[in-house]
Design an enzyme around this catalytic site. Sequence first.
Site, mmCIF file in Angstrom:
data_model
loop_
_atom_site.group_PDB
_atom_site.id
_atom_site.type_symbol
_atom_site.label_atom_id
_atom_site.label_comp_id
_atom_site.label_asym_id
_atom_site.label_seq_id
_atom_site.Cartn_x
_atom_site.Cartn_y
_atom_site.Cartn_z
ATOM 1 N N LYS A 1 85.671 67.650 10.956
ATOM 2 C CA LYS A 1 86.222 67.100 10.780
ATOM 3 C C LYS A 1 85.211 66.259 9.651
ATOM 4 C CE LYS A 1 85.443 62.062 11.098
ATOM 5 N NZ LYS A 1 85.390 62.372 10.298
ATOM 6 N N GLY B 1 75.165 62.055 10.358
ATOM 7 C CA GLY B 1 75.580 61.024 9.834
ATOM 8 C C GLY B 1 74.677 59.830 10.358
ATOM 9 N N SER B 2 75.316 58.825 10.414
ATOM 10 C CA SER B 2 73.841 57.785 11.139
ATOM 11 C C SER B 2 74.005 57.669 12.537
ATOM 12 C CB SER B 2 74.621 56.439 10.978
ATOM 13 O OG SER B 2 75.873 56.229 11.394
ATOM 14 N N THR B 3 72.348 57.042 12.696
ATOM 15 C CA THR B 3 71.671 57.072 13.833
ATOM 16 C C THR B 3 72.650 56.290 14.810
ATOM 17 O OG1 THR B 3 69.050 57.505 12.799
ATOM 18 C CG2 THR B 3 69.340 56.522 15.409
ATOM 19 N N VAL C 1 75.814 55.952 14.869
ATOM 20 C CA VAL C 1 77.244 57.162 15.647
ATOM 21 C C VAL C 1 76.228 58.819 16.357
ATOM 22 C CG1 VAL C 1 78.975 58.043 14.928
ATOM 23 C CG2 VAL C 1 78.594 56.302 13.782
ATOM 24 N N GLY C 2 75.560 58.947 16.137
ATOM 25 C CA GLY C 2 74.753 59.768 16.697
ATOM 26 C C GLY C 2 74.514 59.586 18.405
ATOM 27 N N GLU D 1 71.978 65.346 12.588
ATOM 28 C CA GLU D 1 71.583 65.304 11.606
ATOM 29 C C GLU D 1 71.534 64.008 11.474
ATOM 30 O OE1 GLU D 1 68.817 67.647 10.590
ATOM 31 O OE2 GLU D 1 69.709 68.973 11.218
ATOM 32 N N CYS E 1 70.120 61.987 2.838
ATOM 33 C CA CYS E 1 69.102 61.191 4.345
ATOM 34 C C CYS E 1 66.887 61.145 3.819
ATOM 35 C CB CYS E 1 70.059 61.710 5.654
ATOM 36 S SG CYS E 1 70.057 63.873 5.213
ATOM 37 N N GLU F 1 66.230 52.212 6.897
ATOM 38 C CA GLU F 1 67.070 52.995 5.933
ATOM 39 C C GLU F 1 67.971 52.332 4.514
ATOM 40 O OE1 GLU F 1 69.755 56.559 7.067
ATOM 41 O OE2 GLU F 1 69.273 57.323 5.958
#
Length: 464
Positions: A164, A217-219, A221-222, A239, A273, A367
């Site tokens: 995706k 992606g972002s922390t 959503v991770g 990541e 990143c 970030e």
Amino acid sequence: MLSSLLQQTGGGEFHVINPATEAIEASVGLASVAEADAAIDRAASAWPAWRAVSPADRGRLLRRFADLVDAHLEELAQLEVRNSGHTISNARWEAGNVRDVLNYYSAAPERLIGKQIPVAGGIDVTFAEPLGVVGIIVPWNFPMPIAGWGFGPALAAGNTVVLKPAELTPLTAIRLGELALEAGFDEGVFTVIPGKGSVVGQRFVEHPAVRKVCFTGSTSVGQQIMRGAADQVKRITLELGGKSANIVFADSDIEKAAATAPYGVFDNAGQDCCARSRILVEAGVYDKFLSLLEPAVQGVKVRNPAEDDAEMGPLISAKQREVVSSYVEGDGVDVAFRGDVPGGSGFWYPPTVVLPTSTQDRVWREEVFGPVVSVLPFTDEADAIAKANDSEYGLSGSIWTRDLGRALRVSRGVEAGNLSVNSHSSVRYSTPFGGFKQSGIGRELGPDALAAFTETKNVFYSQD
Ligand code: NAD
């Protein structure tokens, strides 16, 4: 070209905007839950035949895919410029990176070697078994390379892949999916499913046939994905974000450190990143460093990303520009100096150097994901390491010194997955990449990446 743009529309449509012109570039259909499930089911059905393809043939197919990417490198690069606003030189590197990753892992199927372990009464052998369907969720900042770091080794290890792309940047991924079919992969072995994170990405986490999720992606959503994956003890690689330090010691080549610092953070307009967005400078050379940094920042060529000599393009979206601006204008931080941007349409933001008051400032800690870099002095080696490590992130970083012992001590002391001494290099397809702390879990690329896409099976064969 791009014939499949509107194949799946059950989840609506998305207008892809060129960030440099704000013009609509394409309309992409977004998959619904039912369409995502159908694609996952096709990937599950394709798996038995794909894992049975002989290792040499699997390698050959990956090389054919790599050759096609190479043959379409310029087309893919131009597409990325229009979709993501990447500079053309970066976009060419990115398409080339997909080719290189495919070539590198094309050697892997024939080298997925297990162990024969000495035991009594027979022989003991390990096998590296594929997992099944792997779901790959890609962010908008590096659509091609991050996709390739997942699908290259995943396919090489004998998994089928559903991928995706980010809503904002689906075009090159869709094209790569077409090239895979042209290379000869059977339907369902590698499927690109544009869609919303909350719909398609979420299905990768929930659907029991997806045995692993690779998320970049972002922390935040991770973290959600990690929580969701717990329900099925689903394998994950994460990541996530970064706030990397660029540590400049007084004994270093200060001219070179200052001349290269902008490129260590403003590449891809800072939407990287690995951006070295915290510069730490030894107090004795702090003023000198800043005076050298100013012309270097003003020399960054921010322009139409399609131009060959462009070094920085626009941000991905108007929303991202608002976010970036909130760290500078919104917070009223001390701006030391800035570069220039073109006028007219496009989501431009100038390269910006700020001087925080302390390590507690928001611009120092969070970030920004834009072309904003903060500079602070440090007193000695221990202070440099402590300040570099005073972050929940630990992805990347640079150390500038001519003292070998110091380079060894500091590189061992900094808590980050990818460090570079006297340069800003982060990513090579042949070396491992990933984060410490909240920058992620697991490693991509390098010789060991296949371990993340296989399970070790141990079998004892009795001699009696
Ligand atoms: P994001 O987390 O918003 O989105 C990333 C992807 O996840 C997108 O495809 C999105 O659609 C999808 N997604 C969103 N919500 C989801 C959900 N609930 N379930 C499943 N999938 C979902 O991040 P972004 O804004 O696209 O990218 C920027 C972030 O990515 C930055 O924080 C950056 O540091 C990070 N990043 C990390 C690396 C790395 O290798 N460590 C590389 C590039 C970007």
